[in-house]
Design a protein around this motif. Sequence first.
Motif, PDB file in Angstrom:
ATOM      1  N   UNK A 123      -0.924   2.625   3.938  1.00  0.00           N
ATOM      2  CA  UNK A 123      -0.667   3.054   2.559  1.00  0.00           C
ATOM      3  C   UNK A 123      -0.844   1.870   1.625  1.00  0.00           C
ATOM      4  N   UNK A 124      -1.437   2.086   0.473  1.00  0.00           N
ATOM      5  CA  UNK A 124      -1.611   0.991  -0.477  1.00  0.00           C
ATOM      6  C   UNK A 124      -0.268   0.384  -0.869  1.00  0.00           C
ATOM      7  N   UNK A 125      -0.231  -0.906  -1.008  1.00  0.00           N
ATOM      8  CA  UNK A 125       1.002  -1.604  -1.379  1.00  0.00           C
ATOM      9  C   UNK A 125       1.137  -1.571  -2.897  1.00  0.00           C
ATOM     10  N   UNK A 126       1.650  -0.444  -3.400  1.00  0.00           N
ATOM     11  CA  UNK A 126       1.749  -0.265  -4.844  1.00  0.00           C
ATOM     12  C   UNK A 126       3.198  -0.083  -5.234  1.00  0.00           C
ATOM     13  N   UNK A 127       3.497  -0.371  -6.482  1.00  0.00           N
ATOM     14  CA  UNK A 127       4.848  -0.209  -6.985  1.00  0.00           C
ATOM     15  C   UNK A 127       5.120   1.216  -7.400  1.00  0.00           C
ATOM     16  N   UNK A 128       6.378   1.464  -7.777  1.00  0.00           N
ATOM     17  CA  UNK A 128       6.781   2.827  -8.119  1.00  0.00           C
ATOM     18  C   UNK A 128       6.062   3.340  -9.355  1.00  0.00           C
ATOM     19  N   UNK A 136      -8.412   6.112  -2.978  1.00  0.00           N
ATOM     20  CA  UNK A 136      -7.481   5.523  -2.020  1.00  0.00           C
ATOM     21  C   UNK A 136      -6.913   6.585  -1.080  1.00  0.00           C
ATOM     22  N   UNK A 137      -6.572   7.739  -1.655  1.00  0.00           N
ATOM     23  CA  UNK A 137      -6.043   8.827  -0.829  1.00  0.00           C
ATOM     24  C   UNK A 137      -7.095   9.285   0.171  1.00  0.00           C
ATOM     25  N   UNK A 140      -7.342   6.902   2.982  1.00  0.00           N
ATOM     26  CA  UNK A 140      -6.225   7.094   3.893  1.00  0.00           C
ATOM     27  C   UNK A 140      -6.460   8.288   4.811  1.00  0.00           C
ATOM     28  N   UNK A 141      -6.929   9.377   4.221  1.00  0.00           N
ATOM     29  CA  UNK A 141      -7.196  10.580   5.010  1.00  0.00           C
ATOM     30  C   UNK A 141      -8.271  10.325   6.056  1.00  0.00           C
ATOM     31  N   UNK A 142      -9.330   9.625   5.658  1.00  0.00           N
ATOM     32  CA  UNK A 142     -10.414   9.334   6.594  1.00  0.00           C
ATOM     33  C   UNK A 142      -9.907   8.534   7.789  1.00  0.00           C
ATOM     34  N   UNK A 143      -9.053   7.542   7.519  1.00  0.00           N
ATOM     35  CA  UNK A 143      -8.500   6.730   8.601  1.00  0.00           C
ATOM     36  C   UNK A 143      -7.605   7.575   9.505  1.00  0.00           C
ATOM     37  N   UNK A 144      -6.811   8.444   8.880  1.00  0.00           N
ATOM     38  CA  UNK A 144      -5.902   9.282   9.661  1.00  0.00           C
ATOM     39  C   UNK A 144      -6.670  10.277  10.516  1.00  0.00           C
ATOM     40  N   UNK A 145      -7.677  10.918   9.922  1.00  0.00           N
ATOM     41  CA  UNK A 145      -8.471  11.904  10.660  1.00  0.00           C
ATOM     42  C   UNK A 145      -9.182  11.246  11.837  1.00  0.00           C
ATOM     43  N   UNK A 197       4.078   8.893   3.059  1.00  0.00           N
ATOM     44  CA  UNK A 197       4.283   7.519   2.598  1.00  0.00           C
ATOM     45  C   UNK A 197       3.762   7.366   1.178  1.00  0.00           C
ATOM     46  N   UNK A 198       2.589   7.943   0.918  1.00  0.00           N
ATOM     47  CA  UNK A 198       2.022   7.868  -0.428  1.00  0.00           C
ATOM     48  C   UNK A 198       2.934   8.546  -1.448  1.00  0.00           C
TER      49      UNK A 198
END
Length: 202
Positions: A123-128, A136-137, A140-145, A197-198
């Motif tokens: 997950x990207x290290x981003x603030x609130x 970015x999403x 993330x999905x590509x890596x998860x799939x 997480x996102x």
Amino acid sequence: MKRWRSGSQQGTQADPKASDERLDIAALNAVAAQDRDAFDQLYRRYYPRLIDFLTRLVGRAGLVEEVVNDTMYVVWSRADSFAGRSRVSTWIFGIAYKQAIKRLEREGRHRTERLPQDWESWAPNVGADSEISKLQIQEMLDKAIARLNPTHRSVVELTYHFGYSYIEIAEIVGCPVNTVKTRMFHARAKLRRILGVLARRE
């Protein structure tokens, strides 16, 4: 092989899928009669789609090409076995899926992959107050799939990338529709862990 007419599948003249199916049926009928020109046309029509599907399923370029060749050899040699119970594309993708799984099993790569222990670091290290981009999403999905096992990954890709229904996917992968639904449930559960997480970091 029964000579399937264009009217044997549902659709209208204005439906692009129906038009594609008529072309596929005509080509497959000719291939069953050992027409090499028709086979070349069918090969060119399906080559990019099979490359896309198999790249998502098995990953390695060299293996993808081999499976495409294996698939189209079966199409050439068994065109007369097409029974018309599904679309031609469903039949060909089913052959590709089975050939891919055979190759993966032969190489010992058909196994369930667990997400790595540091999966939250994907997950990207981003603030609130930060916004997460669609790019970015998608990354993330590509890596998860990519971490799903082939049976789960194929259901996700066939549904969302290629637009097949659960009934068609069941034909492609050779299992009951309820099994397809179960595989999708487990695949979504694993993907949801990462997307959660996102959501917490937005």
